[in-house]
Scaffold this motif. Structure first.
Motif, mmCIF file in Angstrom:
data_model
loop_
_atom_site.group_PDB
_atom_site.id
_atom_site.type_symbol
_atom_site.label_atom_id
_atom_site.label_comp_id
_atom_site.label_asym_id
_atom_site.label_seq_id
_atom_site.Cartn_x
_atom_site.Cartn_y
_atom_site.Cartn_z
ATOM 1 N N GLU A 28 18.521 4.859 8.132
ATOM 2 C CA GLU A 28 19.767 5.118 7.466
ATOM 3 C C GLU A 28 20.281 3.731 7.327
ATOM 4 O OE1 GLU A 28 23.010 7.326 8.735
ATOM 5 O OE2 GLU A 28 22.312 7.180 11.024
ATOM 6 N N TYR A 35 26.319 4.598 4.598
ATOM 7 C CA TYR A 35 27.048 5.981 4.468
ATOM 8 C C TYR A 35 28.395 5.477 3.955
ATOM 9 C CZ TYR A 35 27.742 3.782 9.157
ATOM 10 O OH TYR A 35 27.797 2.709 10.129
ATOM 11 N N ARG A 58 28.174 11.347 7.175
ATOM 12 C CA ARG A 58 26.673 11.019 7.115
ATOM 13 C C ARG A 58 25.955 12.442 7.586
ATOM 14 N NH1 ARG A 58 27.284 6.636 11.853
ATOM 15 N NH2 ARG A 58 25.222 6.184 11.130
ATOM 16 N N HIS A 60 21.703 13.198 12.664
ATOM 17 C CA HIS A 60 20.414 12.838 13.190
ATOM 18 C C HIS A 60 19.428 13.864 13.610
ATOM 19 C CE1 HIS A 60 21.417 8.129 14.049
ATOM 20 N NE2 HIS A 60 22.103 8.660 13.068
ATOM 21 N N LEU A 105 14.198 11.714 11.216
ATOM 22 C CA LEU A 105 14.797 10.458 10.720
ATOM 23 C C LEU A 105 14.369 9.390 11.107
ATOM 24 C CD1 LEU A 105 17.284 9.600 8.812
ATOM 25 C CD2 LEU A 105 18.870 9.527 11.140
ATOM 26 N N TYR A 142 18.576 8.492 2.913
ATOM 27 C CA TYR A 142 18.053 8.611 4.331
ATOM 28 C C TYR A 142 16.500 8.724 4.193
ATOM 29 C CZ TYR A 142 22.843 9.497 5.609
ATOM 30 O OH TYR A 142 24.262 9.490 5.983
#
Length: 306
Positions: free
Chosen positions: A280, A283, A270, A273, A277, A59
């Protein structure tokens, strides 16, 4: 008669040339082998391949420095404030897009650099194994160019494995909100967090519940809020009750209740958020099937002991 006297000298000269060529060949071949056994060794390339694959699953976030600043309110009282409360929303979203673009370019470059290094490793190995002395020495200038270029590729690969800074072109904070306070320079950079991965040995399902466990590669000391997505696999029948839901979790384990016996569920974990962020791309998911009543009854005694 003169020709016969010169023949031994010519023979001696050829021997010296052959000896010198052989020494040059061994020296230069040794340099190539040293490079192949260090920077371009298969173990070294596999190590970088693993690092890049992990980076693709990470991430990516915007990191802002400083995180807090002192500002004056309407009554001229100083307060310590989160920098995100002062940054202009439009400019911040714009910088997030810049960060995402930079991340995608960086990951693409890493993939291409690895391909170039693997191709170069094969090419240099071919020169060393298949070329005779004369051919190898005749190609030495080309080999040196490849060595130099591959060294540059390796340096670039190492530098790109660390997310870089972002250039801030526009002012992120409105001066009207500062009330005469001078802010320090705001610095933006990209940072990463490792992906969450299910523990396949510790995750299992019973008749109407499932226990899930996940971890990160670096075993983070502080747990965050994660999102656990639960999806009932119904062969396309999305109208079925309990088809999917999301559960917020602040732990690395979770027990999911109210599942149907004898059904397959897909669980996805995951990170939640956040405002910072940026990107991404991956996951982890795991599919577990709950037990039927008959299987649950046979396992009842062992479950009670647990």
């Amino acid at each position: 008669m003169i020709l016969k006297l010169c023949e031994p000298q010519v023979f001696l000269l050829n021997e010296e040339q052959d000896s010198a060529s052989w020494e040059w060949y061994l020296e230069r071949r040794g340099l190539v082998l040293q490079f192949l056994n260090s920077n371009l060794s298969l173990h070294h390339l596999q190590h970088h391949q693993s690092k890049v694959e992990l980076l693709k699953k990470c991430y990516f976030y915007l990191e802002i420095e400083p995180k807090h600043v002192n500002v004056r309110d309407q009554n001229h009282v100083m307060h310590r404030t989160d920098i995100l409360q002062l940054i202009d929303t439009y400019q911040f979203q714009r910088m997030k897009k810049v960060g995402k673009t930079q991340t995608e370019i960086q990951l693409s470059l890493l993939t291409e650099l690895l391909k170039q290094l693997e191709r170069g490793q094969e090419e240099l190995s071919c020169y060393v194994k298949a070329s005779d002395t004369i051919t190898f020495l005749s190609l030495w200038d080309l080999i040196m160019q490849r060595l130099s270029k591959l060294s540059e590729f390796m340096e670039t690969l190492l530098s790109l494995q660390v997310p870089g800074k972002l250039y801030v072109k526009h002012c992120l904070v409105s001066h009207a909100d500062l009330r005469g306070i001078t802010l320090p320079n705001i610095r933006l950079s990209l940072c990463t967090k490792k992906p969450l991965i299910f523990d396949r040995e510790e995750s299992f399902a019973h008749k109407n519940w499932a226990k899930l466990k996940w971890f990160t590669e670096n075993q983070e000391p502080h747990l965050e809020q994660y999102e656990l997505h639960i999806k009932l696999l119904t062969n396309g029948r999305q109208t079925e009750v309990g088809y999917g839901r999301t559960q917020a979790v602040t732990s690395n384990t979770c027990v999911v209740q109210n599942l149907h016996p004898g059904r397959s569920y897909e669980f996805t974990i995951r990170r939640s958020h956040t405002d910072t962020l940026v990107c991404e791309r991956w996951y982890d998911s795991i599919t577990l099937k709950t037990k039927t009543n008959a299987v649950e009854d046979t396992d009842g005694s062992s479950c009670a002991l647990e």
